[in-house]
Design an enzyme around this catalytic site. Sequence first.
Site, PDB file in Angstrom:
ATOM      1  N   ALA A 131       1.748  40.987  41.052  1.00 60.69           N
ATOM      2  CA  ALA A 131       1.281  41.586  42.300  1.00 60.69           C
ATOM      3  C   ALA A 131       0.949  40.539  43.356  1.00 60.69           C
ATOM      4  O   ALA A 131       1.503  39.443  43.346  1.00 60.69           O
ATOM      5  CB  ALA A 131       0.080  42.478  42.009  1.00 60.69           C
ATOM      6  N   SER A 132       0.012  40.867  44.249  1.00 63.65           N
ATOM      7  CA  SER A 132      -0.185  40.055  45.452  1.00 63.65           C
ATOM      8  C   SER A 132      -0.884  38.724  45.195  1.00 63.65           C
ATOM      9  O   SER A 132      -0.569  37.723  45.841  1.00 63.65           O
ATOM     10  CB  SER A 132      -0.973  40.848  46.503  1.00 63.65           C
ATOM     11  OG  SER A 132      -2.182  41.323  45.953  1.00 63.65           O
ATOM     12  N   GLN A 135      -0.406  37.584  38.391  1.00 62.55           N
ATOM     13  CA  GLN A 135       0.401  38.432  37.537  1.00 62.55           C
ATOM     14  C   GLN A 135      -0.279  38.632  36.199  1.00 62.55           C
ATOM     15  O   GLN A 135      -1.112  37.827  35.779  1.00 62.55           O
ATOM     16  CB  GLN A 135       1.808  37.878  37.377  1.00 62.55           C
ATOM     17  CG  GLN A 135       1.926  36.565  36.642  1.00 62.55           C
ATOM     18  CD  GLN A 135       3.347  36.003  36.721  1.00 62.55           C
ATOM     19  OE1 GLN A 135       3.982  36.048  37.777  1.00 62.55           O
ATOM     20  NE2 GLN A 135       3.846  35.473  35.620  1.00 62.55           N
ATOM     21  N   VAL A 136       0.095  39.727  35.525  1.00 61.63           N
ATOM     22  CA  VAL A 136      -0.593  40.159  34.314  1.00 61.63           C
ATOM     23  C   VAL A 136       0.339  40.051  33.113  1.00 61.63           C
ATOM     24  O   VAL A 136       1.499  40.481  33.175  1.00 61.63           O
ATOM     25  CB  VAL A 136      -1.099  41.609  34.462  1.00 61.63           C
ATOM     26  CG1 VAL A 136      -1.829  42.044  33.196  1.00 61.63           C
ATOM     27  CG2 VAL A 136      -2.014  41.732  35.679  1.00 61.63           C
ATOM     28  N   ASP A 282      -8.870  49.348  46.819  1.00 62.52           N
ATOM     29  CA  ASP A 282      -7.433  49.013  46.772  1.00 62.52           C
ATOM     30  C   ASP A 282      -6.730  50.100  45.964  1.00 62.52           C
ATOM     31  O   ASP A 282      -6.318  49.878  44.818  1.00 62.52           O
ATOM     32  CB  ASP A 282      -7.224  47.636  46.142  1.00 62.52           C
ATOM     33  CG  ASP A 282      -5.799  47.117  46.356  1.00 62.52           C
ATOM     34  OD1 ASP A 282      -5.024  47.789  47.061  1.00 62.52           O
ATOM     35  OD2 ASP A 282      -5.462  46.042  45.824  1.00 62.52           O
TER      36      ASP A 282
END
Length: 434
Positions: A131-132, A135-136, A282
Amino acid sequence: MASDSDDSLPPQGRFTRLRKLAGLSMQVGTDVLKSSAKRLTGGTPELLSKNAAEKLVSTLGELKGAAMKLGQALSMDPDLLTPEVRQVLARLQNQAPAMSHDMVSRVVREELGAPPEEAFREFCREPLAAASLGQVHRAVLADGRAVAVKVQYPGIAESLTHDMENLGLVVKTMSKASRLMDGSAYFQEFRDELLLELDYRREAELARGFAKSVARLEDLHVPGVIDGHSAGRVLTMELLEGLTLKDWVTKESSNEERFRVSRQLIRATYGPFFGAGEIHADPHPGNFMVMPDGRLGLLDFGSIKRFSPRFVDANRRMFQQSLKLEPFDVLRLSLEVGFTVEIPGDEAADLIREVLHIAGRPMRTTPYDYTSCEIPRDMRNHFTRNAARFLKIKPPPEAVMFFRSTGGLAQNLRLIGARGDFRGVFLEMAELLG
């Protein structure tokens, strides 16, 4: 080991990022002009073509940071884009270009003192989501527990700061042009909240607090933080199984299921706000997990916003008054929330009352059908018709994140498209207030 010039990292340098955005603006702007011309001649009404959307995804995904968050917000608006184009932009919600495993390993080693292969019993090299800001990765602890490990992109702090400097210059220029256009206080609020998301230790604290805020809402779940495997740029949490809301809405599901998830989203937004004075700010569909056991999992806690008691109390009373379906002093409560008004009181009250009337349709109408919801369109038209006067009705800066959350909730509910007794859901929330 990868170098700092690794192609998987977001581009560095304020002017490098500005140049990329300027180039993208020219490409997409040309596409919008072509679409506008087609609309005038009776052609396609779409704002963006699929080709332009692919360009947006490619560039914003590469830039990451604030630029990517903008793309995430754009992907949620059903009135601006066709379903096909929204599907392309939805990739920005958790499918950004991933950084290399060498870079992941470097950050984990710097933060946890050992590479991922040593810090965890198992560590998947391919990310679950990118993502922004980070990362996972899926991993397994020594005791066998499955976890999600969020690793921050190297250099993203500098990139985000440069994005804010570029955006701040635009805000400053507009503010100098007209006092009515002065958005500096709102920009400062947004900037400060966004930069705070870089601190994963803070996010861990917010996640623990948010878990307490939703504890009595048993159909919601906040994953637990694994403190021994978390640091400033690495955050390890319990791994939730299921489908993100982004993916879940593409599956066939009954209206009963869609109403259940919609109810959970409302509870996840207003429960913590009214109960503990905080909100998940968010709310894009990649941050919610529809779990196999029927619970709604909540993800990504860097943008939890905590509000002043005054703001929460006045909004609570406005919410309760709206549910009574009786006239009330909307101007007085708006001033208590923290609004400032520079037009005659009666005029301001009429404008605000219409905002509440449009937004409150699901609170009045039973059943309410989100498949035909026109709230975003009518709200946009109301603000457009009265733009000059709305510039003289100014909410407090802390309202920026509140509107980001509740606006995202409305878009998610429309995305799900359930029909049911939503007034009853809001009445449930009022009962929780006591």
